[in-house]
Design an enzyme around this catalytic site. Structure first.
Site, mmCIF file in Angstrom:
data_model
loop_
_atom_site.group_PDB
_atom_site.id
_atom_site.type_symbol
_atom_site.label_atom_id
_atom_site.label_comp_id
_atom_site.label_asym_id
_atom_site.label_seq_id
_atom_site.Cartn_x
_atom_site.Cartn_y
_atom_site.Cartn_z
ATOM 1 C CE LYS A 112 6.258 -3.235 -4.257
ATOM 2 N NZ LYS A 112 6.249 -4.306 -3.291
ATOM 3 C CE LYS A 193 2.160 1.083 -0.497
ATOM 4 N NZ LYS A 193 2.129 -0.354 -0.205
ATOM 5 C CE LYS A 196 7.025 -3.988 4.217
ATOM 6 N NZ LYS A 196 7.204 -5.272 3.583
HETATM 7 N N1 AQP Z 1 0.480 2.434 3.642
HETATM 8 C C1 AQP Z 1 -0.236 1.356 3.899
HETATM 9 N N2 AQP Z 1 -1.476 1.480 4.426
HETATM 10 C C2 AQP Z 1 -2.219 0.372 4.692
HETATM 11 N N3 AQP Z 1 -1.791 -0.883 4.477
HETATM 12 C C3 AQP Z 1 -0.564 -1.053 3.957
HETATM 13 N N4 AQP Z 1 0.143 -2.143 3.613
HETATM 14 C C4 AQP Z 1 1.340 -1.754 3.122
HETATM 15 N N5 AQP Z 1 1.449 -0.425 3.124
HETATM 16 C C5 AQP Z 1 0.267 0.048 3.635
HETATM 17 C C6 AQP Z 1 -0.312 -3.525 3.804
HETATM 18 O O1 AQP Z 1 0.651 -4.202 4.582
HETATM 19 C C7 AQP Z 1 0.670 -5.574 4.198
HETATM 20 C C8 AQP Z 1 2.068 -6.034 3.957
HETATM 21 O O2 AQP Z 1 2.664 -5.331 2.894
HETATM 22 P P1 AQP Z 1 3.800 -6.065 2.058
HETATM 23 O O3 AQP Z 1 4.948 -6.327 2.896
HETATM 24 O O4 AQP Z 1 3.234 -7.252 1.404
HETATM 25 O O5 AQP Z 1 4.228 -5.125 0.943
HETATM 26 P P2 AQP Z 1 3.788 -3.779 0.395
HETATM 27 O O6 AQP Z 1 2.338 -3.640 0.272
HETATM 28 O O7 AQP Z 1 4.553 -3.661 -0.850
HETATM 29 O O8 AQP Z 1 4.293 -2.839 1.565
HETATM 30 P P3 AQP Z 1 5.213 -1.624 1.448
HETATM 31 O O9 AQP Z 1 5.384 -1.018 2.754
HETATM 32 O O10 AQP Z 1 4.744 -0.733 0.345
HETATM 33 O O11 AQP Z 1 6.599 -2.286 1.085
HETATM 34 P P4 AQP Z 1 7.528 -2.127 -0.143
HETATM 35 O O12 AQP Z 1 8.088 -0.760 -0.033
HETATM 36 O O13 AQP Z 1 8.529 -3.206 0.093
HETATM 37 O O14 AQP Z 1 6.710 -2.314 -1.373
HETATM 38 C C9 AQP Z 1 -0.227 -5.697 2.971
HETATM 39 O O15 AQP Z 1 -1.469 -6.222 3.372
HETATM 40 C C10 AQP Z 1 -0.379 -4.299 2.502
HETATM 41 O O16 AQP Z 1 -1.612 -4.083 1.853
#
Ligand code: AQP
Length: 330
Positions: A112, A193, A196
């Site tokens: 990040k 992966k 968001k």
């Molecule tokens: N691609 C994924 N596959 C399975 N699980 C996923 N999670 C996120 N992406 C995947 C799970 O969703 C939960 C919430 O995620 P988060 O909001 O805490 O943040 P994150 O993991 O950082 O999600 P993103 O989509 O990747 O967001 P950004 O882009 O903001 O960093 C968690 O349980 C995570 O494991």
């Protein structure tokens, strides 16, 4: 009943199918058999660039989406993290127990911070706040996706270390990760992966997308130059990802799908999956809108959730304060 806790960041206008299959579906399933606490983690969301008004609105939309997905406030405490001040208070204590080198090994921070123009100390200490989130509730199980495994490991290490130094204080939590859907991949770049903050909007199916948008994204998902529906993550990451999504949403198995689409090419396979996705996720947008329309009721649910959460969190914090030799919170 085991205690379950998890959180999700309000960092976009909509959650995506990776959040849903990796974590949120398990949240809904676990609330029947456990004492569940689910939260929108807005404190975490300010560790990257944010707009105050947008953040506030996203926290509401996030809570409404969780309700639309089936989180039931009669069964679980649903709350927004900033309403429970014990989280940063325990994080401070745990920060004093965390080695700088230990925190520096977190791969999510490395990923990040590489994407940000300006990296904050908050982003660096994010996993310590996450440990506090979990340990405050004497949590047994944490339903998350694979990307959170390392943070869970840190949480466990901190709990064990604190218990060893000061005497039994925290339950040592276990991650609850469903192998098949632990990492849903980006549809346009299936080595990555789904995220968001993904660079390719076509690669990410949002829960609040129009059903036709969902269909389009599935149909244009990157596959490979063969025409065989076969599970092989290394050589066929795109098709394997679609098979994982199909098996999970269609309540079937990968073997059955491989047999069903043998000799039929990708067109039929993607077309059918597009319908499965649109049917199962399509109704979420309208339900989310309904929850958003009644502001007073949504606020009531979140306040009740935060009150229930504080009862547990304040007890654990008082215990930790005593153990380290602080004056009690008044
Ligand atoms: N691609 C994924 N596959 C399975 N699980 C996923 N999670 C996120 N992406 C995947 C799970 O969703 C939960 C919430 O995620 P988060 O909001 O805490 O943040 P994150 O993991 O950082 O999600 P993103 O989509 O990747 O967001 P950004 O882009 O903001 O960093 C968690 O349980 C995570 O494991």
């Amino acid at each position: 009943k085991p205690r379950v806790l998890s959180g999700i960041q309000p960092t976009s206008d909509s959650f995506h199918i990776g959040n849903y299959l990796g974590a949120l579906r398990q949240w809904v399933a676990l609330q029947d058999t456990s004492d569940a606490f689910y939260m929108v983690v807005d404190l975490h969301a300010i560790t990257v660039d944010h707009e105050p008004k947008v953040l506030h609105q996203r926290s509401r939309v996030s809570a409404a989406q969780l309700l639309a997905l089936g989180v039931d406030p009669e069964k679980s405490a649903l709350f927004v993290q900033s309403q429970v001040p014990e989280h940063p208070m325990l994080a401070w204590i745990l920060g004093a127990e965390t080695g700088f080198g230990e925190a520096s090994r977190m791969t999510q921070f490395k990923d990040k911070s590489a994407k940000q123009e300006r990296t904050t100390v908050g982003l660096f200490t994010y996993p310590i706040l996450q440990a506090a989130d979990i340990l405050l509730y004497q949590t047994d199980q944490v339903p998350v996706g694979e990307d959170q495994r390392q943070h869970l490991e840190l949480t466990r290490d901190l709990a064990i270390r604190f218990n060893t130094t000061y005497g039994q204080t925290f339950i040592v939590p276990e991650p609850h990760i469903v192998k098949e859907t632990a990492t849903i991949k980006d549809l346009a770049e299936p080595e990555k992966k789904m995220s968001k903050s993904s660079a390719s909007p076509r690669g990410c199916v949002y829960l609040l997308d129009e059903p036709n948008q969902m269909r389009k994204k599935i149909k244009s998902a990157v596959t490979d130059s063969e025409a065989e529906v076969r599970y092989d993550v290394e050589h066929k990451p795109g098709v394997s990802n679609l098979l994982n999504i199909y098996a999970a949403l269609g309540n079937t198995t990968i073997e059955k799908l491989e047999a069903e689409y043998a000799g039929r090419g990708y067109g039929d396979f993607k077309g059918d999956l597009a319908e499965v996705v649109a049917d199962s996720l399509g109704p979420i947008a309208a339900r989310t809108k309904e929850y958003l329309a009644d502001k007073a009721e949504l606020d009531r649910i979140l306040t009740a959730g935060a009150e229930k959460a504080r009862q547990v969190a304040s007890r654990t914090l008082a215990k930790a304060y005593k153990k380290v030799g602080f004056y009690p919170p008044v």
